[in-house]
Scaffold this motif. Sequence first.
Motif, PDB file in Angstrom:
ATOM      1  N   TYR A  84       6.567  35.665  -5.330  1.00 46.87           N
ATOM      2  CA  TYR A  84       6.845  34.333  -5.876  1.00 46.87           C
ATOM      3  C   TYR A  84       6.670  34.260  -7.403  1.00 46.87           C
ATOM      4  CZ  TYR A  84       7.496  32.531  -1.205  1.00 46.87           C
ATOM      5  OH  TYR A  84       7.981  32.311   0.062  1.00 46.87           O
ATOM      6  N   THR A  85       6.240  35.353  -8.019  1.00 51.07           N
ATOM      7  CA  THR A  85       6.323  35.402  -9.484  1.00 51.07           C
ATOM      8  C   THR A  85       7.691  35.946  -9.912  1.00 51.07           C
ATOM      9  OG1 THR A  85       5.427  37.648  -9.709  1.00 51.07           O
ATOM     10  CG2 THR A  85       3.830  35.836  -9.701  1.00 51.07           C
ATOM     11  N   GLU A  86       8.401  36.551  -8.971  1.00 51.34           N
ATOM     12  CA  GLU A  86       9.715  37.133  -9.253  1.00 51.34           C
ATOM     13  C   GLU A  86      10.852  36.135  -9.023  1.00 51.34           C
ATOM     14  OE1 GLU A  86      10.603  40.709  -9.922  1.00 51.34           O
ATOM     15  OE2 GLU A  86       8.567  40.543 -10.682  1.00 51.34           O
ATOM     16  N   ILE A  87      10.639  35.245  -8.055  1.00 55.37           N
ATOM     17  CA  ILE A  87      11.711  34.340  -7.634  1.00 55.37           C
ATOM     18  C   ILE A  87      11.164  32.914  -7.536  1.00 55.37           C
ATOM     19  CG2 ILE A  87      11.362  34.768  -5.150  1.00 55.37           C
ATOM     20  CD1 ILE A  87      14.452  34.898  -4.896  1.00 55.37           C
ATOM     21  N   GLN A  88      11.810  31.981  -8.219  1.00 52.66           N
ATOM     22  CA  GLN A  88      11.356  30.588  -8.214  1.00 52.66           C
ATOM     23  C   GLN A  88      12.546  29.661  -7.959  1.00 52.66           C
ATOM     24  OE1 GLN A  88       8.271  28.706  -8.950  1.00 52.66           O
ATOM     25  NE2 GLN A  88       7.394  30.625  -8.213  1.00 52.66           N
ATOM     26  N   ILE A 108       2.616  21.516 -13.657  1.00 53.69           N
ATOM     27  CA  ILE A 108       3.175  22.750 -14.236  1.00 53.69           C
ATOM     28  C   ILE A 108       2.079  23.812 -14.370  1.00 53.69           C
ATOM     29  CG2 ILE A 108       4.262  23.776 -16.294  1.00 53.69           C
ATOM     30  CD1 ILE A 108       5.665  21.040 -16.733  1.00 53.69           C
ATOM     31  N   MET A 109       0.897  23.372 -14.820  1.00 52.33           N
ATOM     32  CA  MET A 109      -0.212  24.334 -14.992  1.00 52.33           C
ATOM     33  C   MET A 109      -0.736  24.842 -13.649  1.00 52.33           C
ATOM     34  SD  MET A 109      -2.495  23.345 -18.304  1.00 52.33           S
ATOM     35  CE  MET A 109      -2.888  21.673 -17.828  1.00 52.33           C
ATOM     36  N   GLU A 110      -0.645  24.008 -12.628  1.00 55.07           N
ATOM     37  CA  GLU A 110      -1.134  24.416 -11.301  1.00 55.07           C
ATOM     38  C   GLU A 110      -0.407  25.670 -10.813  1.00 55.07           C
ATOM     39  OE1 GLU A 110      -2.169  22.282  -7.056  1.00 55.07           O
ATOM     40  OE2 GLU A 110      -0.278  21.768  -8.019  1.00 55.07           O
ATOM     41  N   SER A 111       0.900  25.739 -11.055  1.00 56.84           N
ATOM     42  CA  SER A 111       1.642  26.926 -10.601  1.00 56.84           C
ATOM     43  C   SER A 111       1.158  28.178 -11.331  1.00 56.84           C
ATOM     44  CB  SER A 111       3.154  26.729 -10.776  1.00 56.84           C
ATOM     45  OG  SER A 111       3.515  26.772 -12.123  1.00 56.84           O
ATOM     46  N   MET A 112       0.734  28.010 -12.591  1.00 58.46           N
ATOM     47  CA  MET A 112       0.185  29.160 -13.336  1.00 58.46           C
ATOM     48  C   MET A 112      -1.198  29.535 -12.811  1.00 58.46           C
ATOM     49  SD  MET A 112       1.263  28.448 -17.289  1.00 58.46           S
ATOM     50  CE  MET A 112       1.645  26.721 -17.461  1.00 58.46           C
ATOM     51  N   ARG A 113      -2.020  28.511 -12.568  1.00 59.29           N
ATOM     52  CA  ARG A 113      -3.389  28.752 -12.082  1.00 59.29           C
ATOM     53  C   ARG A 113      -3.356  29.449 -10.714  1.00 59.29           C
ATOM     54  NH1 ARG A 113      -7.350  28.911 -14.614  1.00 59.29           N
ATOM     55  NH2 ARG A 113      -8.801  27.386 -13.784  1.00 59.29           N
ATOM     56  N   ASN A 114      -2.352  29.083  -9.894  1.00 57.88           N
ATOM     57  CA  ASN A 114      -2.204  29.710  -8.576  1.00 57.88           C
ATOM     58  C   ASN A 114      -1.881  31.195  -8.677  1.00 57.88           C
ATOM     59  OD1 ASN A 114      -2.687  27.306  -7.288  1.00 57.88           O
ATOM     60  ND2 ASN A 114      -0.542  26.799  -6.939  1.00 57.88           N
ATOM     61  N   HIS A 115      -1.374  31.588  -9.847  1.00 59.93           N
ATOM     62  CA  HIS A 115      -1.054  33.003 -10.058  1.00 59.93           C
ATOM     63  C   HIS A 115      -2.035  33.636 -11.067  1.00 59.93           C
ATOM     64  CE1 HIS A 115       2.731  31.709  -8.134  1.00 59.93           C
ATOM     65  NE2 HIS A 115       2.693  32.927  -7.647  1.00 59.93           N
ATOM     66  N   ASP A 116      -3.269  33.108 -11.042  1.00 57.88           N
ATOM     67  CA  ASP A 116      -4.396  33.711 -11.770  1.00 57.88           C
ATOM     68  C   ASP A 116      -4.247  33.727 -13.289  1.00 57.88           C
ATOM     69  OD1 ASP A 116      -5.472  34.273  -9.203  1.00 57.88           O
ATOM     70  OD2 ASP A 116      -4.284  36.106  -9.101  1.00 57.88           O
ATOM     71  N   ILE A 117      -3.544  32.734 -13.835  1.00 52.04           N
ATOM     72  CA  ILE A 117      -3.480  32.583 -15.290  1.00 52.04           C
ATOM     73  C   ILE A 117      -4.621  31.663 -15.713  1.00 52.04           C
ATOM     74  CG2 ILE A 117      -2.101  31.627 -17.210  1.00 52.04           C
ATOM     75  CD1 ILE A 117       0.420  32.539 -15.644  1.00 52.04           C
ATOM     76  N   GLY A 118      -5.431  32.088 -16.693  1.00 51.96           N
ATOM     77  CA  GLY A 118      -6.607  31.326 -17.131  1.00 51.96           C
ATOM     78  C   GLY A 118      -6.236  29.950 -17.688  1.00 51.96           C
ATOM     79  N   LYS A 119      -7.235  29.035 -17.699  1.00 52.55           N
ATOM     80  CA  LYS A 119      -6.992  27.649 -18.096  1.00 52.55           C
ATOM     81  C   LYS A 119      -6.445  27.523 -19.521  1.00 52.55           C
ATOM     82  CE  LYS A 119      -9.088  23.084 -17.782  1.00 52.55           C
ATOM     83  NZ  LYS A 119     -10.312  22.302 -17.516  1.00 52.55           N
ATOM     84  N   LYS A 120      -7.055  28.242 -20.460  1.00 53.99           N
ATOM     85  CA  LYS A 120      -6.637  28.135 -21.862  1.00 53.99           C
ATOM     86  C   LYS A 120      -5.226  28.688 -22.048  1.00 53.99           C
ATOM     87  CE  LYS A 120      -8.202  28.697 -26.568  1.00 53.99           C
ATOM     88  NZ  LYS A 120      -9.012  29.424 -27.530  1.00 53.99           N
ATOM     89  N   GLU A 121      -4.961  29.820 -21.421  1.00 55.62           N
ATOM     90  CA  GLU A 121      -3.635  30.430 -21.512  1.00 55.62           C
ATOM     91  C   GLU A 121      -2.576  29.511 -20.889  1.00 55.62           C
ATOM     92  OE1 GLU A 121      -1.125  34.347 -20.070  1.00 55.62           O
ATOM     93  OE2 GLU A 121      -3.306  34.405 -19.803  1.00 55.62           O
TER      94      GLU A 121
END
Length: 254
Positions: A84-88, A108-121
Motif C-alpha cells: 500500500y506504499t506502492e499503490i494508492q 493526510i498525516m495519518e496515512s503517513m503515520r500508519n506507514h511509520d513516518i515520524g510526526k515532525k517529518e
Amino acid sequence: MDTILEVNNLSKQFYKNKKLFTAVNGISFTLQRGECLGIVGESGCGKSTTVKMLTHLLKPDGGDIFLNETDIQKLRGKSLKEFYTEIQMVFQVPQDSFDPRKKIGDSIMESMRNHDIGKKEAQNRLEQLLQQVELPTEIADRYPNQVSGGQCQRAAIARALAVNPKILICDEATSALDVTVQMQIIELLKRLQKEMDLSILLISHDLALVQHLCDRVIVMYQGNIVEQGRTERVINAPENGYTKMLIEAAMLGQ
C-alpha cells in the motif's frame, strides 16, 4: 518503458438473485511505468470490481496480478503493508473518503503515520504535499465539509501521494465535480504524473477526460475487454462496435 503492473486472465463471479454472474471475465493488460492508462465502460461493466482486485480488497476467482513481478495475492502482514506504499487510490466522492470528525491535515498525516513516518517529518511533508496539489496551508486546519469538492479532491490526492506511491488509481475521481473543476484536477494529475514519474490508472465513463490524460485506453463491456490500444487510435479509429457506440454517445453529449 517497463511494466509495473501485469494482469493475466483475471476473473470474478458473484451470486446475483441466486444466479452466478460474471463481473470480470478473464481480462489481461499491463500498466507501464510513468504511463496513464484509462479503463472506460458504462456502469456495471466490471471496472470497479477490477480495481478492488488490483488493490487487494477483493480476491479474484482466477488469474494473476503482478506488481513489480510480485504476485500480490501472496502478500501478507508486512509485505501487504508495503504494497500500500506502492499503490494508492483516489475515490469518486472526495468528502466521503475523509473522516468528517478529523481535520484534513490530520487525515493526510495519518496515512503517513500508519506507514511509520515520524510526526515532525509528517508535518513537513504535509506542507509540501499541499503545495504540490496547489492548496493553501490553512486547508490543513479545516474539516472536509468546510472546503469545496475540488479542494477536497486535491486534499485526497495529497493524502494518496503522502507515502510516495508508484501507482495512483483514480476511480471516477472527477465525476462528482463540475466540468471546470474536473479539467483542473486532470491538469493537476498530468503535472504530478510528470513530476513524480507516476503510473496512473484512470477509471472513467468520460471519454473526453480519458482522451485528455491517458496514453492508452481499455474498453470494457459486460466484464470483458472488447478493445484496447493507444488512446488516439481507439478514439479516432475504433474497431469494436461497442467502442463506436460509446464514442458516438460522448460526441452527442458534448
